[in-house]
Write an enzyme that holds these catalytic residues in place. Structure first.
Site, short mmCIF file in Angstrom:
data_model
loop_
_atom_site.label_atom_id
_atom_site.label_comp_id
_atom_site.label_asym_id
_atom_site.label_seq_id
_atom_site.Cartn_x
_atom_site.Cartn_y
_atom_site.Cartn_z
N VAL A 170 1.12 -3.55 4.09
CA VAL A 170 1.08 -4.81 4.85
C VAL A 170 2.37 -5.61 4.80
CG1 VAL A 170 -1.41 -5.18 4.80
CG2 VAL A 170 -0.01 -6.03 2.94
N SER A 172 0.80 -1.23 0.00
CA SER A 172 0.00 0.00 0.00
C SER A 172 0.83 1.28 0.00
CB SER A 172 -0.92 0.02 1.22
OG SER A 172 -2.05 -0.74 0.94
N TYR A 221 -4.06 3.84 7.70
CA TYR A 221 -5.24 3.01 7.96
C TYR A 221 -6.11 3.71 9.01
CZ TYR A 221 -2.21 -0.39 5.65
OH TYR A 221 -1.39 -1.01 4.78
N TYR A 261 -3.40 -3.48 -10.33
CA TYR A 261 -3.26 -3.08 -8.92
C TYR A 261 -2.35 -4.06 -8.16
CZ TYR A 261 -4.56 -2.68 -4.01
OH TYR A 261 -4.51 -2.58 -2.64
N LYS A 269 0.28 3.45 -2.94
CA LYS A 269 -0.97 4.17 -3.23
C LYS A 269 -0.81 5.68 -3.44
CE LYS A 269 -3.80 0.48 -1.41
NZ LYS A 269 -4.40 -0.14 -0.24
N1 GLU Z 1 -2.01 -5.56 -1.91
C1 GLU Z 1 -2.52 -5.39 -0.60
C2 GLU Z 1 -4.04 -5.51 -0.62
O1 GLU Z 1 -4.67 -4.95 -1.46
C3 GLU Z 1 -2.11 -4.06 -0.08
C4 GLU Z 1 -2.69 -3.81 1.25
C5 GLU Z 1 -1.86 -2.92 2.09
O2 GLU Z 1 -0.65 -2.86 1.99
O3 GLU Z 1 -2.50 -2.22 2.89
O4 GLU Z 1 -4.60 -6.18 0.23
#
Ligand code: GLU
Length: 610
Positions: free
Chosen positions: A263, A68, A245, A193, A71
């Protein structure tokens, strides 16, 4: 020994790493099977400055999947292609307070809440540029590689692992397709993604990517402008409100830096205008943030007072130095009369050297300093060489100030506009054009120009027709009959503008006296750049070092305009020493006096440069 070894920043990082290594809490994410393979002991930290220096400790060279933390960068890329307005119709900017993978959507506005949660990031992926899925993947990799300053690759095992198991994200994508929030095939959007999340980075890469954001969108290593300043602002805002988060609120309260976590255990925090910090440590807390990462950021923020609202109070002083043409003179060699005039009225030329960043509050302070200059100020010479940025608010106030001063009849001269800083340069050139100001490349030439204009207002015009030898300082102590002797030795020579009168390295056997016009003295540095080190006008002499001391010319002397010089050959001067030793003694005495004046000028310059 590494470049950063022994530096206090490096030592600090080593201490922090050693302390937090023992923090063995949290669980490595396992909902993507491939992520579960990460060693809980992996732990790396990197700092990157906005000029591209990186300090690292621990496992900073091991690659992991970005997840993430990708993003904000993907969102920035979409912003720069589509613009804020268009993007806002597709993804909102509201924090959710829900988990990163929540299936909650903003039904009122028919869009995901923000691009930092999965739904929003998938909606951003659905907007990718390119005609085919391959082109879209290539475009995504290109964007991330520009941020990192190196080619980034996709971790195929992680990509496959998530593609096989990412059913929750699949559900989100289909739900968005159902509500018309995305309009491309979900499987293809998800694949893009997942590849984006599986990009392999080290903490060094992440820190450098963060440095692009800290640096207003320009990669400090490659010079590539990846994002515009307004896009960086939008990205950082979302990182601040939604990046951590459902821990975002507490994070802002405690750490106070825009950040994003993922994550795989990565966290990237940005201190705008200064640096970025990237941490990787796979064990996560229950919210999904790296345990060691959070603790490290807390400590760094606390130890250095980096919370953004902690730094908001200081206004930098952009005025580095205020002087007048009484305290500082151009390199132009002047006759005693002009020197006296400048000592008397030099305060009418104000010299201000600026530094650092001009923004709302620093511009207000700068203008207050300008307004405190003496009322007699007729020329305002601004030296911009140390100005690093100027924002639109500062430009606007500056422009108002310039308009007012021009109306009051003050002449404003811009010097040393920093050509290598494109944005500062464009802003200053805009002001010059807007107010019809004078811009002169070097500070010395600008100061000379101001002095000349001031002198032109005050001194009697130089009358060439009645120019006589005793106006030349070298001969000013000679009596009539002595002057008559010297006159027989003098040869007038005319030069046109730009002509080289004396060339460095040539054998020099002539002493020149300027009778009309001005000449400039140029030297070359070790790298071959030419510098103008002085200039001379009527009554001044040059070429005396080689002509009297023997040897070669030490500099070039070039006619600035059409010039007439009186030439005296060294053999004839020597003869004069034989036939009229008393003349020679007087001339040498004047010469010694003139050298004293020039030396004093050089000393003043050297101490001004200290
Ligand atoms: N590829 C992970 C997902 O979409 C990224 C989540 C994350 O790092 O928060 O679940």
């Amino acid at each position: 020994m590494g470049r950063t070894e022994g530096s206090p920043f490096q030592r600090y990082l080593e201490g922090l790493h050693a302390e937090l290594k023992g923090l063995n809490k949290g669980q490595v994410a396992d909902y993507i099977p491939e992520l579960a393979k990460a060693a809980p002991s992996n732990f790396g930290i990197s700092f990157a400055t906005i000029d591209g220096e990186v300090y690292s400790v621990g496992d900073s060279g091991i690659e992991f999947s970005i997840q993430s933390v990708s993003k904000p960068f993907a969102y920035g890329g979409a912003l720069s292609r589509l613009g804020t307005e268009a993007l806002l119709t597709k993804v909102g900017v509201e924090p959710t307070g829900e988990a990163f993978n929540s299936i909650v959507l903003d039904q009122v506005n028919n869009r995901p809440f923000n691009p930092m949660v999965n739904a929003g990031a998938i909606a951003v992926a659905a907007l990718a540029e390119g005609d085919t899925p391959e082109e879209r993947v290539a475009g995504m990799r290109r964007l991330f590689s520009r941020f990192a300053g190196r080619e980034l690759a996709v971790d195929e095992a992680v990509h496959r692992s998530e593609a096989e198991t990412g059913h929750r994200n699949r559900a989100i994508a289909y739900l968005m397709l159902n509500s018309g929030m995305i309009d491309r095939p979900p499987e293809e959007v998800l694949d893009l993604y997942f590849q984006q999340c599986a990009l392999r980075v080290t903490t060094e890469d992440l820190a450098l990517m963060g440095a692009v954001l800290a640096n207003g969108g320009v990669n400090p290593r490659t010079g590539d402008r990846v994002l515009g300043a307004a896009e960086v602002r939008d990205v950082l805002t979302l990182m601040m409100t939604c990046g951590m988060y459902d821990y975002a609120g507490e994070w802002s309260y405690e750490v106070g830096l825009p950040a994003k976590s993922g994550v795989s255990g990565g966290i990237l925090a940005i201190l705008p205008g200064q640096l970025s910090v990237a941490i990787w440590s796979p064990p996560l807390d229950t919210i999904g943030n790296s345990v060691r990462g959070i603790e490290a950021c807390r400590q760094i923020s606390r130890d250095f007072g980096l919370h953004l609202f902690m730094n908001a109070a200081s206004v930098e002083d952009v005025v580095r130095r205020v002087a007048s043409a009484r305290d500082q003179h151009s390199m132009r060699i002047r006759n005693p009369r002009d020197r006296d005039i400048l000592l008397e009225v030099g305060h009418r030329i104000a010299i201000v050297e600026l530094q650092g960043t001009l923004y709302f509050a620093s511009a207000e302070r700068m203008i207050r300093r300008f307004d405190a200059l003496p009322d007699e100020t007729r020329y305002l010479l601004l030296d911009f060489r140390r100005l690093t940025s100027i924002d639109p608010a500062a430009r606007r106030f500056f422009s108002d100030f310039l308009r007012r001063k021009c109306a009051e009849g003050v002449e404003i001269i811009f010097a040393e506009v920093p050509g290598h800083r494109a944005e500062v340069c464009a802003a200053l050139e805009g002001l010059v054009a807007e107010h019809d100001l004078t811009a002169i490349e070097t500070f010395d030439a600008a100061l000379e120009d101001c002095e000349e204009r001031l002198l032109a207002d005050l001194r009697q015009p130089f009358d060439f027709t009645s120019f006589s030898l005793n106006k030349i300082s070298l001969f000013s102590t000679l009596d009539h009959s002595e002057l008559a002797v010297v006159e027989t030795l003098i040869h007038p020579v005319a030069y046109s503008e730009g002509e080289t009168i004396v060339r460095r390295g040539d054998e020099g056997d002539i002493l020149f006296v300027v009778a009309r016009g001005t000449v400039s003295v140029w030297v070359e540095d070790q790298r071959g750049s030419r510098f103008r080190v002085g200039s001379m006008g009527p009554g001044q002499f040059f070429g005396e070092m080689a002509a009297l001391g023997g040897g070669r010319r030490s500099a070039d002397v070039v006619a600035d305009e059409s010039v007439v010089c009186y030439a005296l050959r060294s053999v004839e001067i020597e003869d004069l020493g034989q036939t009229h030793p008393q003349i020679m003694t007087k001339v040498l005495r004047s010469l010694a006096q003139e050298f004293g004046v020039r030396l004093r000028q050089a000393n003043a310059l050297v101490s001004a440069l200290k």
